[in-house]
Design an enzyme around this catalytic site. Structure first.
Site, PDB file in Angstrom:
ATOM      1  N   GLU A 112      21.031   5.860 -69.381  1.00 17.22           N
ATOM      2  CA  GLU A 112      20.385   5.080 -70.444  1.00 17.22           C
ATOM      3  C   GLU A 112      21.400   4.214 -71.191  1.00 17.22           C
ATOM      4  OE1 GLU A 112      17.937   5.832 -74.577  1.00 17.22           O
ATOM      5  OE2 GLU A 112      17.473   7.114 -72.852  1.00 17.22           O
TER       6      GLU A 112
ATOM      7  N   LYS B 224      21.342   0.052 -71.609  1.00 18.93           N
ATOM      8  CA  LYS B 224      21.410  -0.653 -72.888  1.00 18.93           C
ATOM      9  C   LYS B 224      22.633  -1.563 -72.973  1.00 18.93           C
ATOM     10  CE  LYS B 224      18.799   2.828 -75.450  1.00 18.93           C
ATOM     11  NZ  LYS B 224      18.842   3.966 -76.398  1.00 18.93           N
TER      12      LYS B 224
ATOM     13  N   LYS C 137      17.431  16.429 -83.535  1.00 21.23           N
ATOM     14  CA  LYS C 137      17.829  15.272 -82.732  1.00 21.23           C
ATOM     15  C   LYS C 137      19.165  14.774 -83.243  1.00 21.23           C
ATOM     16  CE  LYS C 137      16.608  10.407 -81.845  1.00 21.23           C
ATOM     17  NZ  LYS C 137      15.613   9.333 -82.077  1.00 21.23           N
TER      18      LYS C 137
ATOM     19  N   GLU D 289      15.393  -4.079 -82.954  1.00 20.68           N
ATOM     20  CA  GLU D 289      14.831  -3.064 -83.851  1.00 20.68           C
ATOM     21  C   GLU D 289      14.834  -3.498 -85.312  1.00 20.68           C
ATOM     22  OE1 GLU D 289      14.686   1.735 -84.495  1.00 20.68           O
ATOM     23  OE2 GLU D 289      16.073   0.881 -83.044  1.00 20.68           O
TER      24      GLU D 289
ATOM     25  N   GLU E 144      11.032  12.295 -79.576  1.00 21.05           N
ATOM     26  CA  GLU E 144      12.137  11.501 -80.122  1.00 21.05           C
ATOM     27  C   GLU E 144      11.608  10.372 -80.999  1.00 21.05           C
ATOM     28  OE1 GLU E 144      15.725   8.621 -78.432  1.00 21.05           O
ATOM     29  OE2 GLU E 144      14.677   9.947 -77.056  1.00 21.05           O
TER      30      GLU E 144
END
Length: 426
Positions: free
Chosen positions: A411, A415, A186, A231, A275
Site C-alpha cells: 500500500e 501511494k 489503530k 484529503e 479503519e
C-alpha cells in the site's frame, strides 16, 4: 521593506494594522499575461494552492506568523491579525483580501509558521480572478508575470528506502501485536523514501505534472513542500462547513470492470470499513458540538484517483453563529485517525517511540484562511519535501486488527507512485 514577524501576543493585531491590503479584479489585459491561468504564475518561489474550489498563487512575504509551540499553542489569534489589516476589497470573495497560508507540521507541538503574502493572485470557480497586494503604509502595485523555467531538468535518479523493507515490516508487525493486545485500536505507520537526482529538481515542472495528473486534488507548494492531497480536512464558507475523511485503500487498474469489482471488495472489507469508521467518528465528534446541523452519511463512497481508490465519507454541516474560523477548526481536528491513529494520544506516543523518523510537514495541515474565517485545509499527504537535487517522499498506512505487514508495504508503494509520477522523468 523587511516583513513583519508576528506571534501570539496582544501586540500582534496592533502591529498588523501597519499593513494595507488592496484587492482588485483582474481585467482582460491582466488575464492576457496569464495564458495558462493563475497556475502559470506558480514559479519555484511561489506559494501555491490549486483546487477546483479556489486557486491562489502567492509571492513575497508581508508578515510571518510564528507559532513557537505549534498549533497546540493556539491559532485563533491569526484571524484577529488578518482582520486588523486595513483592507480595500471590492470582491469580498473567499480567498480575497488578506490571507494566511502555508503548511503546518504533523506534530501539534512542533514550532511552525504561516505567511501573509505580499501578493496573491486568486481565482474562483466561476472564473472571477483578482490580485491582492499587501504592504506597509500603501499596498505596492501588482506584478504579474508567468513563471519561466531556465534550468535543465534532472534525467537521472536514485531511490532509497530510508528504512529497509524488512525493518519497516517488523515495525508493522509490532504495531499489529499492540493493536491485538488492546493497547490502541489503530496506528498510522509511515515510511520515507529518498530520491536523489543528478541536477536540482525543477519545482515548477513538478507542479505542472501534479496539476495534470490529479486535477481533483489540492495541488500545493510551500517552501519546498509540495504535493497533491486528496484529503480535505476542513473547508469553511461562511457557516457552511465540510470535510472528506479518507481511509481504506485499493489499487486502481486500467480495466474498468476489474476496478468495479475492486471497489466492491473495498466496500465489503471489514478491515477497511473499521479503519474508515474510526476517522469518520472522530471528525463527526469534533464538529458536532460546533454545528447547528451535521450530515454524516451512514456508508462511505468510493473516491477513485489515478492509481488508487479510497473509502471516503463527505461530511457537510452548518456551523453555529460565532463558530471558529477554518484554521481553528482544522487545529481542533488534527491529527485525525487517518494520519495518526486512535486513541489519538496513545497512537501518537506509539509513533514517537517506534516510527523511527520525524515526519515534519508530512501528514500535517496545508491550506489557507482569510480575514472572514473562510478557508481550506487539507492533510499534507501524497507529498514530498524538495531540497535541491534531493526529495523525501513519505506514505502512511493505517494498521488495525486484520492488517498484514506485506500488504501494508504494498500500500505504501501504491501511494508513493503519486509523487514518483511527477518527480521522476528519466
Amino acid at each position: 521593506m523587511a516583513p513583519l514577524t508576528l506571534s501570539s501576543s496582544a501586540d500582534a493585531p496592533h502591529l498588523a494594522a501597519r499593513l494595507v491590503a488592496r484587492t482588485l479584479r483582474l481585467d482582460a489585459d491582466a488575464l492576457g499575461k496569464m495564458p495558462g491561468g493563475v497556475s502559470s504564475l506558480a514559479g519555484e518561489n511561489a506559494r501555491v494552492w490549486l483546487h477546483p474550489t479556489a486557486q491562489l498563487v502567492a509571492h513575497g512575504v508581508a508578515a510571518r506568523l510564528e507559532l513557537p509551540h505549534g498549533i497546540e499553542g493556539g491559532v485563533s489569534w491569526i484571524r484577529e491579525v488578518l482582520a486588523a489589516i486595513g483592507a480595500a476589497d471590492a470582491l469580498g470573495r473567499p480567498g480575497s483580501g488578506p490571507i494566511a497560508l502555508g503548511a503546518l507540521p504533523f506534530d501539534r507541538t512542533e514550532p511552525a509558521s504561516l505567511v501573509i503574502p505580499a501578493q496573491i493572485v486568486g481565482a474562483a470557480p466561476d472564473g472571477t480572478t483578482w490580485v491582492t497586494t499587501i504592504g506597509e503604509g500603501a499596498a505596492p502595485a501588482p506584478h504579474l508575470a508567468p513563471a519561466e523555467v531556465h534550468r535543465r531538468s534532472p534525467d537521472s535518479f536514485t531511490l532509497r528506502s530510508a528504512i529497509p523493507h524488512e525493518e519497516w515490516c517488523a515495525r508493522v508487525a509490532h504495531a499489529i501485536a499492540d493493536v491485538q493486545r488492546g493497547d490502541l485500536s489503530k496506528v498510522v505507520l509511515a515510511r520515507p523514501v529518498d530520491v536523489e537526482a543528478n541536477r536540482p529538481i525543477v519545482v515548477e515542472e513538478v507542479l505542472r505534472r501534479l496539476t495534470a495528473l490529479y486535477p481533483s486534488c489540492a495541488i500545493f507548494h510551500c517552501d519546498g513542500f509540495l504535493g497533491a492531497s486528496p484529503e480535505l480536512l476542513i473547508s469553511r464558507r461562511g457557516r457552511a462547513v465540510s470535510s472528506h475523511p479518507l481511509a481504506g485503500t485499493y489499487a486502481v487498474s486500467a480495466d474498468v470492470d476489474a476496478d468495479r469489482r475492486f471497489s466492491e471488495v473495498l466496500r465489503k472489507s471489514a478491515k477497511d470499513q473499521r479503519e474508515h469508521r474510526f476517522v469518520v467518528e472522530a471528525v463527526a465528534a469534533a464538529l458536532g458540538p460546533l454545528c447547528a446541523s451535521l450530515d454524516v452519511p451512514s456508508e462511505p463512497s468510493i473516491l477513485s484517483l489515478r492509481n488508487v481508490m479510497h473509502l471516503g465519507t463527505p461530511i457537510h454541516g452548518v456551523l453555529d453563529e460565532g463558530a471558529p474560523d477554518a484554521l481553528s477548526l482544522a487545529a481542533r481536528l488534527h491529527p485525525t485517525p487517518a494520519v495518526c491513529g486512535t486513541p489519538r494520544d496513545a497512537a501518537k506516543a506509539w509513533l514517537d517511540a517506534h516510527e523511527g523518523f520525524r515526519r515534519g510537514l508530512y501528514a500535517g495541515l496545508v491550506g489557507w484562511v482569510d480575514a472572514r474565517g473562510d478557508g481550506d485545509w487539507f492533510i499534507g499527504i501524497r507529498s514530498a519535501t524538495v531540497d535541491g537535487a534531493r526529495a523525501r517522499m513519505v506514505a502512511g498506512v493505517g494498521v488495525v486488527a486484520g492488517s498484514s505487514p506485506e500488504a501494508e508495504l504494498v500500500e505504501t508503494q501504491l501511494k508513493l507512485q503519486a509523487m514518483l509520477a511527477a518527480l521522476i522523468r528519466p
